[in-house]
Design an enzyme around this catalytic site. Structure first.
Site, PDB file in Angstrom:
ATOM      1  CB  CYS A 112      -0.931  -0.006   1.197  1.00 27.58           C
ATOM      2  SG  CYS A 112      -1.970  -1.465   1.237  1.00 27.58           S
ATOM      3  CG  HIS A 252      -3.192   3.191   2.353  1.00 23.92           C
ATOM      4  ND1 HIS A 252      -3.715   2.851   1.126  1.00 23.92           N
ATOM      5  CD2 HIS A 252      -3.196   2.053   3.103  1.00 23.92           C
ATOM      6  CE1 HIS A 252      -4.023   1.566   1.128  1.00 23.92           C
ATOM      7  NE2 HIS A 252      -3.719   1.064   2.311  1.00 23.92           N
ATOM      8  CG  ASN A 282      -6.593  -1.170   1.205  1.00 24.29           C
ATOM      9  OD1 ASN A 282      -5.939  -0.675   0.288  1.00 24.29           O
ATOM     10  ND2 ASN A 282      -6.034  -1.654   2.302  1.00 24.29           N
TER      11      ASN A 282
HETATM   12  O1  UT7 Z   1      -3.504  -1.482   3.600  1.00 28.55           O
HETATM   13  C1  UT7 Z   1      -3.191  -2.300   4.682  1.00 28.55           C
HETATM   14  C2  UT7 Z   1      -4.235  -3.373   4.699  1.00 28.55           C
HETATM   15  N1  UT7 Z   1      -4.859  -3.745   5.869  1.00 28.55           N
HETATM   16  C3  UT7 Z   1      -5.425  -2.968   6.831  1.00 28.55           C
HETATM   17  O2  UT7 Z   1      -5.286  -1.791   6.920  1.00 28.55           O
HETATM   18  C4  UT7 Z   1      -6.257  -3.707   7.801  1.00 28.55           C
HETATM   19  C5  UT7 Z   1      -6.122  -3.202   9.194  1.00 28.55           C
HETATM   20  N2  UT7 Z   1      -7.070  -3.901  10.034  1.00 28.55           N
HETATM   21  C6  UT7 Z   1      -8.402  -3.640   9.991  1.00 28.55           C
HETATM   22  O3  UT7 Z   1      -8.862  -2.817   9.213  1.00 28.55           O
HETATM   23  C7  UT7 Z   1      -9.285  -4.342  10.985  1.00 28.55           C
HETATM   24  O4  UT7 Z   1      -8.474  -5.055  11.884  1.00 28.55           O
HETATM   25  C8  UT7 Z   1     -10.302  -5.305  10.315  1.00 28.55           C
HETATM   26  C9  UT7 Z   1     -11.346  -4.505   9.540  1.00 28.55           C
HETATM   27  C10 UT7 Z   1      -9.609  -6.293   9.399  1.00 28.55           C
HETATM   28  C11 UT7 Z   1     -11.041  -6.081  11.400  1.00 28.55           C
HETATM   29  O5  UT7 Z   1     -11.680  -5.174  12.273  1.00 28.55           O
HETATM   30  P1  UT7 Z   1     -11.480  -5.300  13.859  1.00 28.55           P
HETATM   31  O6  UT7 Z   1     -12.271  -4.234  14.463  1.00 28.55           O
HETATM   32  O7  UT7 Z   1     -10.004  -5.327  14.141  1.00 28.55           O
HETATM   33  O8  UT7 Z   1     -12.151  -6.677  14.135  1.00 28.55           O
HETATM   34  P2  UT7 Z   1     -11.533  -7.939  14.908  1.00 28.55           P
HETATM   35  O9  UT7 Z   1     -10.601  -8.675  14.037  1.00 28.55           O
HETATM   36  O10 UT7 Z   1     -11.085  -7.483  16.264  1.00 28.55           O
HETATM   37  O11 UT7 Z   1     -12.814  -8.805  15.105  1.00 28.55           O
HETATM   38  C12 UT7 Z   1     -13.883  -8.414  16.004  1.00 28.55           C
HETATM   39  C13 UT7 Z   1     -14.994  -9.438  15.870  1.00 28.55           C
HETATM   40  C14 UT7 Z   1     -14.510 -10.871  15.966  1.00 28.55           C
HETATM   41  O12 UT7 Z   1     -15.518 -11.616  16.607  1.00 28.55           O
HETATM   42  P3  UT7 Z   1     -15.406 -11.988  18.162  1.00 28.55           P
HETATM   43  O13 UT7 Z   1     -14.151 -12.784  18.309  1.00 28.55           O
HETATM   44  O14 UT7 Z   1     -15.357 -10.664  18.881  1.00 28.55           O
HETATM   45  O15 UT7 Z   1     -16.645 -12.760  18.403  1.00 28.55           O
HETATM   46  C15 UT7 Z   1     -14.382 -11.328  14.538  1.00 28.55           C
HETATM   47  O16 UT7 Z   1     -14.513 -12.692  14.375  1.00 28.55           O
HETATM   48  O17 UT7 Z   1     -15.605  -9.322  14.589  1.00 28.55           O
HETATM   49  C16 UT7 Z   1     -15.531 -10.582  13.903  1.00 28.55           C
HETATM   50  N3  UT7 Z   1     -15.339 -10.315  12.483  1.00 28.55           N
HETATM   51  C17 UT7 Z   1     -16.358 -10.068  11.654  1.00 28.55           C
HETATM   52  N4  UT7 Z   1     -17.678 -10.026  11.843  1.00 28.55           N
HETATM   53  C18 UT7 Z   1     -18.459  -9.740  10.764  1.00 28.55           C
HETATM   54  C19 UT7 Z   1     -14.171 -10.229  11.796  1.00 28.55           C
HETATM   55  N5  UT7 Z   1     -14.425  -9.932  10.499  1.00 28.55           N
HETATM   56  C20 UT7 Z   1     -15.774  -9.842  10.403  1.00 28.55           C
HETATM   57  C21 UT7 Z   1     -16.640  -9.554   9.313  1.00 28.55           C
HETATM   58  N6  UT7 Z   1     -17.956  -9.509   9.565  1.00 28.55           N
HETATM   59  N7  UT7 Z   1     -16.190  -9.299   8.086  1.00 28.55           N
END
Ligand code: UT7
Length: 329
Positions: A112, A252, A282
């Site tokens: 990125c 970004h 993204n």
């Molecule tokens: O350009 C560089 C590329 N990458 C990035 O910039 C990504 C950076 N990271 C992020 O944007 C975030 O970490 C994500 C959007 C990927 C995830 O968001 P988060 O707020 O960090 O969620 P999390 O991984 O902490 O998950 C929270 C909950 C989990 O459930 P439990 O364990 O609390 O029951 C996940 O299993 O949300 C769940 N979850 C989802 N639920 C619905 C994870 N992905 C999803 C989804 N839909 N797509």
């Protein structure tokens, strides 16, 4: 001598994937995606369309807007992590498609942060005095490496790209400064494991889905907020500037929460920050040049304005760039 942007362009493929479409594909909801990422829709290429096709559209637009001929291009730089082929650069394919007979070119792989790395490379080529018309493209076909059964990644990424024409500047307009970093110790947190020399494509790598992008979202999130804010503040400090001096901040576009947290840490107000992640998701190396072209179209950049860019991505890579905006065609 400095390098300045004299034309801008972008290309977003026609096909649109909404959060409601994704609700039917994986266990997610429109509400979750919107509140956790700010994304509503993303664009996807059609079958047979690849990164060089997007790049070719972008260069054609740059030529049309600048009134230049393809034969006047000296150099084509393409920031991408999703080239058409593992061997043969996307830059070479674009060079052929537009018949830029006097240009040479190559790809830059920095996820990125790729566009900022490529801008620095292009600027230094111009500053050398040897090259006059340098095309810098950031484009990615993320759908080619996404597992559409993995909700951790498929909701975030989209396809698209943008580009600029860099030319010499003999006044104070142009690229003023940049700070770039790499820390390969973070390579395992955002990567495509197979298809390279360590794990060549095989039945085994296919079965293990190693050709898809893997990311540890939480790790990347924390890293992104810390590093983007740090490197944005560092470039302002280095140049004796404050948040108030910035006319427009184009970060970004990876996650709305990352953008907001970075802006807050840098003391930037909402109206100084460009956001379009809701429509495109993204697009990796594409996000910043797409946003620059949109900002031009929306008259958010005027001559003399100070533009701040900041990016982070797999590698890890991160960096910032300061640009004094000039007249563009
Ligand atoms: O350009 C560089 C590329 N990458 C990035 O910039 C990504 C950076 N990271 C992020 O944007 C975030 O970490 C994500 C959007 C990927 C995830 O968001 P988060 O707020 O960090 O969620 P999390 O991984 O902490 O998950 C929270 C909950 C989990 O459930 P439990 O364990 O609390 O029951 C996940 O299993 O949300 C769940 N979850 C989802 N639920 C619905 C994870 N992905 C999803 C989804 N839909 N797509």
């Amino acid at each position: 001598m400095k390098a300045k942007i004299t034309a801008t362009a972008r290309y977003l493929p026609e096909r649109i994937l909404t959060n409601f479409d994704l609700e039917k594909m994986v266990d997610t909801t429109d509400d979750w995606i919107r509140s956790r990422t700010g994304i509503e829709t993303r664009h996807l290429v059609s079958e047979g369309e690849a990164t060089s096709d997007m790049g070719t559209h972008i260069v054609r637009q740059l030529l049309e807007r600048s009134g230049k001929k393809a034969s006047e291009i000296d150099l084509i730089l393409v920031a991408t992590s999703t080239p058409d082929y593992p061997v043969v650069s996307t830059a070479a394919l674009i060079q052929d498609k537009i018949k830029a007979e006097n240009a040479w070119g190559f790809d830059i792989v920095a996820a990125c942060t790729g566009f900022v790395y490529a801008m620095e490379t292009g600027a230094k080529m111009i500053e050398s005095g040897k090259y006059k018309n340098v095309v810098v493209i950031g484009a990615d076909t993320m759908s080619s490496i996404i597992d559409y059964t993995d909700r951790n990644t498929c909701i975030i990424f989209g396809d698209g790209g943008g580009g600029v024409l860099l030319e010499p500047s003999d006044n104070d307009e142009g690229i003023l400064d940049s700070i770039l970093h790499t820390d390969g110790s973070g390579s395992q947190y955002l990567t495509v494991q197979a298809g390279g020399s360590l794990h060549p494509a095989s039945k085994d790598t296919l079965e293990k889905k190693m050709h898809y992008i893997y990311q540890d979202g939480k790790k990347v999130f924390k890293f992104a907020v810390k590093r983007m804010a740090e490197v944005s503040k560092a470039i302002l400090d280095k140049n004796g500037l404050h948040g108030d001096d910035v006319s427009l901040f184009i970060p970004h576009q990876a996650n709305r929460r990352i953008i907001d947290a970075t802006a807050k840490r840098c003391g930037l107000h909402k109206d100084q920050v460009f956001v379009n992640i809701n429509r495109y998701g993204n697009t990796t190396a594409g996000t910043i040049p797409i946003a620059i072209d949109e900002a031009v179209e929306l008259n958010r950049l005027a001559e003399g304005d100070l533009l701040l860019l900041a990016a982070f991505g797999g590698g890890f890579t991160w960096g910032s760039m300061l640009i004094r905006w000039g007249a563009i065609s």
